[in-house]
Design a protein around this motif. Structure first.
Motif, PDB file in Angstrom:
ATOM      1  N   PRO A   1      41.801  41.338  31.011  1.00 45.16           N
ATOM      2  CA  PRO A   1      42.806  42.366  31.309  1.00 45.16           C
ATOM      3  C   PRO A   1      42.935  43.405  30.204  1.00 45.16           C
ATOM      4  CG  PRO A   1      43.637  40.213  31.955  1.00 45.16           C
ATOM      5  CD  PRO A   1      42.335  39.972  31.241  1.00 45.16           C
ATOM      6  N   THR A   2      42.861  42.968  28.958  1.00 41.52           N
ATOM      7  CA  THR A   2      42.958  43.917  27.843  1.00 41.52           C
ATOM      8  C   THR A   2      41.789  44.884  27.851  1.00 41.52           C
ATOM      9  OG1 THR A   2      44.125  42.272  26.506  1.00 41.52           O
ATOM     10  CG2 THR A   2      43.150  44.135  25.343  1.00 41.52           C
ATOM     11  N   HIS A   3      40.568  44.352  28.063  1.00 43.41           N
ATOM     12  CA  HIS A   3      39.394  45.231  28.184  1.00 43.41           C
ATOM     13  C   HIS A   3      39.606  46.244  29.314  1.00 43.41           C
ATOM     14  CE1 HIS A   3      36.661  41.815  26.494  1.00 43.41           C
ATOM     15  NE2 HIS A   3      37.095  42.597  25.528  1.00 43.41           N
ATOM     16  N   PHE A   4      40.045  45.741  30.438  1.00 42.41           N
ATOM     17  CA  PHE A   4      40.185  46.594  31.620  1.00 42.41           C
ATOM     18  C   PHE A   4      41.121  47.763  31.356  1.00 42.41           C
ATOM     19  CE2 PHE A   4      42.702  47.280  35.642  1.00 42.41           C
ATOM     20  CZ  PHE A   4      41.748  48.081  36.260  1.00 42.41           C
ATOM     21  N   TRP A   5      42.298  47.462  30.811  1.00 40.10           N
ATOM     22  CA  TRP A   5      43.271  48.541  30.617  1.00 40.10           C
ATOM     23  C   TRP A   5      42.918  49.461  29.454  1.00 40.10           C
ATOM     24  CZ3 TRP A   5      46.071  50.007  34.392  1.00 40.10           C
ATOM     25  CH2 TRP A   5      46.438  49.094  35.375  1.00 40.10           C
ATOM     26  N   SER A   6      42.087  48.984  28.555  1.00 39.48           N
ATOM     27  CA  SER A   6      41.619  49.859  27.464  1.00 39.48           C
ATOM     28  C   SER A   6      40.549  50.833  27.946  1.00 39.48           C
ATOM     29  CB  SER A   6      41.045  49.006  26.320  1.00 39.48           C
ATOM     30  OG  SER A   6      42.035  48.194  25.746  1.00 39.48           O
TER      31      SER A   6
ATOM     32  N   ARG B   1      47.168  33.115  35.240  1.00 43.98           N
ATOM     33  CA  ARG B   1      46.491  34.199  34.529  1.00 43.98           C
ATOM     34  C   ARG B   1      46.337  35.421  35.420  1.00 43.98           C
ATOM     35  NH1 ARG B   1      41.035  31.622  33.130  1.00 43.98           N
ATOM     36  NH2 ARG B   1      41.504  30.740  35.162  1.00 43.98           N
ATOM     37  N   CYS B   2      46.485  35.224  36.712  1.00 48.73           N
ATOM     38  CA  CYS B   2      46.252  36.305  37.667  1.00 48.73           C
ATOM     39  C   CYS B   2      47.135  37.516  37.378  1.00 48.73           C
ATOM     40  CB  CYS B   2      46.486  35.791  39.084  1.00 48.73           C
ATOM     41  SG  CYS B   2      46.276  37.012  40.373  1.00 48.73           S
ATOM     42  N   GLY B   3      48.407  37.265  37.063  1.00 43.67           N
ATOM     43  CA  GLY B   3      49.354  38.361  36.883  1.00 43.67           C
ATOM     44  C   GLY B   3      49.011  39.306  35.755  1.00 43.67           C
ATOM     45  N   LEU B   4      48.257  38.825  34.763  1.00 42.83           N
ATOM     46  CA  LEU B   4      47.940  39.642  33.589  1.00 42.83           C
ATOM     47  C   LEU B   4      47.169  40.917  33.929  1.00 42.83           C
ATOM     48  CD1 LEU B   4      46.908  37.144  30.763  1.00 42.83           C
ATOM     49  CD2 LEU B   4      48.745  38.819  30.677  1.00 42.83           C
ATOM     50  N   TRP B   5      46.465  40.918  35.052  1.00 44.01           N
ATOM     51  CA  TRP B   5      45.629  42.071  35.389  1.00 44.01           C
ATOM     52  C   TRP B   5      46.444  43.258  35.888  1.00 44.01           C
ATOM     53  CZ3 TRP B   5      40.461  42.409  34.518  1.00 44.01           C
ATOM     54  CH2 TRP B   5      39.787  41.234  34.215  1.00 44.01           C
TER      55      TRP B   5
ATOM     56  N   THR C   1      45.055  39.046  24.620  1.00 46.11           N
ATOM     57  CA  THR C   1      46.110  39.687  25.381  1.00 46.11           C
ATOM     58  C   THR C   1      47.271  39.987  24.452  1.00 46.11           C
ATOM     59  OG1 THR C   1      45.459  38.537  27.367  1.00 46.11           O
ATOM     60  CG2 THR C   1      47.678  39.438  27.316  1.00 46.11           C
ATOM     61  N   THR C   2      47.563  41.253  24.240  1.00 43.20           N
ATOM     62  CA  THR C   2      48.594  41.631  23.300  1.00 43.20           C
ATOM     63  C   THR C   2      49.964  41.573  23.948  1.00 43.20           C
ATOM     64  OG1 THR C   2      47.042  43.101  22.195  1.00 43.20           O
ATOM     65  CG2 THR C   2      49.377  43.454  21.746  1.00 43.20           C
ATOM     66  N   LEU C   3      50.879  40.820  23.343  1.00 40.87           N
ATOM     67  CA  LEU C   3      52.234  40.690  23.843  1.00 40.87           C
ATOM     68  C   LEU C   3      53.197  41.300  22.844  1.00 40.87           C
ATOM     69  CD1 LEU C   3      51.989  36.999  25.067  1.00 40.87           C
ATOM     70  CD2 LEU C   3      51.543  39.071  26.364  1.00 40.87           C
ATOM     71  N   GLN C   4      54.425  41.479  23.271  1.00 41.78           N
ATOM     72  CA  GLN C   4      55.413  42.138  22.439  1.00 41.78           C
ATOM     73  C   GLN C   4      56.127  41.238  21.437  1.00 41.78           C
ATOM     74  OE1 GLN C   4      55.892  45.420  22.278  1.00 41.78           O
ATOM     75  NE2 GLN C   4      54.084  45.471  23.565  1.00 41.78           N
TER      76      GLN C   4
ATOM     77  N   SER D   1      49.202  45.028  35.026  1.00 40.82           N
ATOM     78  CA  SER D   1      49.928  46.019  34.233  1.00 40.82           C
ATOM     79  C   SER D   1      49.279  46.123  32.861  1.00 40.82           C
ATOM     80  CB  SER D   1      51.404  45.625  34.079  1.00 40.82           C
ATOM     81  OG  SER D   1      52.086  46.539  33.226  1.00 40.82           O
ATOM     82  N   PRO D   2      49.251  47.321  32.278  1.00 41.34           N
ATOM     83  CA  PRO D   2      48.659  47.457  30.945  1.00 41.34           C
ATOM     84  C   PRO D   2      49.535  46.894  29.849  1.00 41.34           C
ATOM     85  CG  PRO D   2      49.521  49.563  31.693  1.00 41.34           C
ATOM     86  CD  PRO D   2      49.628  48.629  32.852  1.00 41.34           C
TER      87      PRO D   2
END
Length: 545
Positions: free
Chosen positions: A262-267, A56-60, A335-338, A62-63
Motif C-alpha cells: 500500500p505504501t508503494h502504491f500511494w507513493s 490487511r485489505c483495508g490498508l490499500w 506502512t507509516t502510521l501516525q 487510503s494514502p
C-alpha cells in the motif's frame, strides 16, 4: 474429475481461467483507486474521527491512516472512529464488519458496565470517576442504567444467526473479564457506549443532515466497506484505457500485488494508474526492485523472490512470462502510521527480562563484558560507529527506537539467520520457523529448544530478545510459551515450578497472552500458531487446541 473432455474445458476450469485473466495488477489497482475516492468522501463527513484500516485489505484504500486494527471473520478514542475494510465475496460488508466488530462492541459495553457497577457497589467509582459522572450516586446509577449493552447487528444478518450470537455474548464477556484485560482503563476513557454504524457505496447520505458525532448518545464505530458489492467483473473505460472493476481488490494481495505494498502504491499512484494495463506490471517490478535495492544498501533484509508463472486453463499463453524480483513480507514493515510508537520494533515484556522484536535489521557483535554492542549506522555521508544497541540501522525513527534494545542474548525465530558474532555461543540461538499456513508444526517442533534456551539464560538473569521477521506473530507466540512455562501468574521467573503444578487451560493461556499484548502493542499472533503453543503447553499435539 477430468478437466478436459473431448478437448473442451470443464466449466469450473474455464471460470477460473476467466477470473485469472481479469484479476490483473492494473485492474486491481484501478479498482482500489476508484474505491479510495469513496473512502475519502466518507472520512471527510467526520474529519475529527480517526481513519483506521482493518488489516490487511483495508490498508490499500487510503494514502493515510491514523492507525490499524485486526478483525477477521474467524476472530473473536477519539469520540469514535472510522474503520475501512472490503471483501471479494460479493457481499456489501465483510463478516468482520457484519458480525465480529458488532459483537465485540457489545462485549466491551457489557464488561465496562459490569466493572462500573462493581466499583459503584464497593464505593470506589465515586472517588475514581467523579469528574466523569456526578457527585450523586443516584445519577451514576441512572447513567449506568442507560448504558446500552444490546447487540446491534445489521438488518441483513438472519434472526437465527443473531440469536445464536446473543446466546454467547455473556460467555464472551466473562472470558474477557477473566483474561486480565484492562477494563478499568477502557472505562475511564469511554464516555458513551460503543455502537457500530454501516456505510457502503449503496448507502444514501444526505449531506445537509450529517450529524456531528458528538451529538450521538453513543460512541460511533463507523464501518466503511470500500468496494461495490457486485461479485461480477464490470468493464470500465477511462479516457485512455479499458479495465475491469474488481470488488474487494485489496484482499489477498499475495495473489496479485507482486510485492507492491500500500505504501508503494500511494507513493507512485499517478504513475501506476497512468501507465495502463500493458505497462503496469513492469512499472510495479521497477518500483519493488528499486525499494529492494534501497533496503539492501541500508543493511536491511531484502531477498529476491520470483513470481511463478500463471498458467491459463487452456495451457496457451502465460499472462506473465517475466519473473519479477520481490521484497518479502513488506506489507507490515513499511506502512507509516501516525502514533508515536508506530515505528517501535522492540517491546519489553514488563519486568520479565523478555523482549519481543523484529529481525528486519541485522545484528552485530557485543563489544564488552557489559553486554553492550556496536551500532553501525549510515547517516548519508558515510558509515559511523557508536556503542549502543543491537542493530544495523539508518539514522531515522526506526533506528532511534532500535537503540532501546539492550539485551544479553538473542533467540532468532526468523527462517533467515542474522549477522551476529558473539563470544558466548550460548548467547545466540537460531531456530528457523515459518507461519502455520506454510507448516502446521513448525512452531510446535521448535518450542522445546526455544524454552530450554530461555531457561538457561533467564536463570542467569540475562535479558533475552526473541525476534522474528514481523515481530508480531511467531516471536509473540514464543514469548507466550516462555512466559507460561517459566514464570508464575504474577510474572516472576520461577524456573517452571508453578507450571509443573498447573494444568494449563485455554483461559489461562489467554490471560498470559493478554499480559504479553499489553506491552507488545503490535502483536497479532495467528490462530494456527496459538494452537501450536497450546498443544505444547498441554503436552498434546500442535492440532490439539
Amino acid at each position: 474429475m477430468e478437466d478436459y473432455r473431448d478437448g473442451k474445458l470443464s466449466i469450473y476450469r474455464a471460470a477460473r481461467s476467466i477470473k485469472r485473466r481479469d484479476n490483473t495488477v492494473y485492474n486491481a489497482l484501478q479498482s482500489i483507486h476508484e474505491d479510495s475516492i469513496f473512502v475519502g468522501e466518507i472520512s471527510q463527513l467526520w474529519p475529527d474521527l480517526p481513519l483506521i484500516a482493518n488489516l490487511r485489505c483495508g490498508l490499500w484504500y487510503s494514502p493515510k491512516f491514523h492507525s490499524t486494527c485486526y478483525f477477521k471473520s474467524t476472530d473473536g478514542q477519539k469520540g469514535g472512529c472510522i474503520i475501512v475494510d472490503s471483501t471479494r465475496k460479493g457481499k456489501r460488508f465483510p463478516d468482520s464488519m457484519s458480525k465480529t466488530i458488532p459483537f465485540w462492541t457489545c462485549v466491551l459495553n457489557r464488561a465496562i458496565l459490569n466493572y462500573r457497577n462493581k466499583m459503584l457497589d464497593s464505593g470506589l467509582l465515586m472517588n475514581r470517576e467523579v469528574a466523569d459522572y456526578s457527585n450523586c450516586a443516584e445519577d451514576v446509577k441512572l447513567k449506568n442504567h442507560n448504558w446500552d449493552c444490546s447487540l446491534h447487528l445489521p438488518l441483513w444478518v438472519p434472526d437465527t444467526e443473531k440469536a445464536a450470537i446473543e446466546e454467547r455474548i455473556e460467555k464472551w464477556t466473562n472470558q474477557l473479564e477473566a483474561s486480565g484485560a484492562d477494563i478499568a482503563s477502557i472505562s475511564s476513557c469511554l464516555k458513551k457506549p460503543l455502537r457500530p454504524l454501516w456505510i457502503s457505496q449503496k448507502t444514501v447520505i444526505w449531506l445537509n443532515e450529517v450529524p456531528d458525532h458528538n451529538q450521538w448518545d453513543f460512541t460511533p464505530i463507523i464501518l466503511v466497506s470500500a468496494s461495490s458489492s457486485s461479485d461480477v467483473f464490470r468493464n470500465k473505460t477511462t479516457s485512455e484505457f479499458s479495465w475491469n472493476y474488481i470488488p474487494g481488490a485489496g484482499d489477498d494481495e499475495e495473489s496479485w500485488a507482486r510485492g507492491l505494498t500500500p505504501t508503494h502504491f500511494w507513493s507512485h499512484v499517478h504513475d501506476l494508474i497512468s501507465s495502463g494495463p500493458d505497462l503496469c506490471n513492469q512499472k510495479v517490478a521497477d518500483i519493488v526492485e528499486k525499494d529492494r535495492v534501497y533496503r539492501a544498501h541500508r543493511g536491511e533484509y531484502a531477498p529476491q523472490v520470483t513470481v511463478k508463472n500463471l498458467k491459463m486453463a487452456d495451457d496457451v499463453a502465460d499472462v506473465s512470462n517475466v519473473k519479477l524480483p520481490l521484497a518479502s513480507n513488506m506489507h507490515s514493515d513499511d506502512t507509516t502510521l501516525q502514533p508515536s510508537n508506530a515505528h517501535c520494533t522492540t517491546f519489553w515484556i514488563g519486568s520479565t527480562n523478555l523482549v519481543v522484536g523484529t529481525t528486519k535489521h541485522d545484528f552485530v557483535a557485543f563489544t564488552s563484558k557489559q553486554k553492550r554492542a556496536l551500532l553501525v549506522f549510515d547517516d548519508g555521508d558515510g558509515i559511523g560507529v557508536g556503542e549502543a544497541a543491537l542493530a544495523v540501522v539508518p539514522v531515522n525513527e526506526v533506528g532511534v527506537s532500535a537503540l532501546m534494545s539492550n539485551v544479553d542474548c538473542i533467540l532468532n525465530c526468523d527462517k533467515e539467520p542474522v549477522s551476529i558474532n558473539l563470544p558466548d555461543s550460548e548467547a545466540h540461538l537460531h531456530l528457523p520457523m515459518v507461519s502455520s499456513k506454510l507448516d502446521r508444526f513448525s512452531l510446535f517442533n521448535n518450542l522445546p529448544a526455544a524454552v530450554n534456551f530461555a531457561k538457561l539464560n533467564l536463570r542467569k538473569a540475562h535479558r533475552l530478545l526473541v525476534c522474528c521477521r514481523s515481530g508480531e506473530d511467531i516471536s509473540v507466540c514464543i514469548c507466550l510459551a516462555i512466559l507460561t512455562s517459566l514464570f508464575d501468574d504474577k510474572g516472576t521467573f520461577d524456573d517452571g515450578r508453578s507450571f509443573s503444578k498447573t494444568c494449563i487451560t485455554k483461559l489461562e493461556m489467554r490471560r498470559r497472552l493478554v499480559f504479553v499484548c499489553k506491552f507488545a502493542i503490535t502483536a497479532r499472533p495467528s490462530r494456527g500458531n496459538l494452537k501450536q503453543v497450546f498443544g505444547f503447553l498441554t503436552g498434546g499435539s500442535a492440532a490439539s487446541a
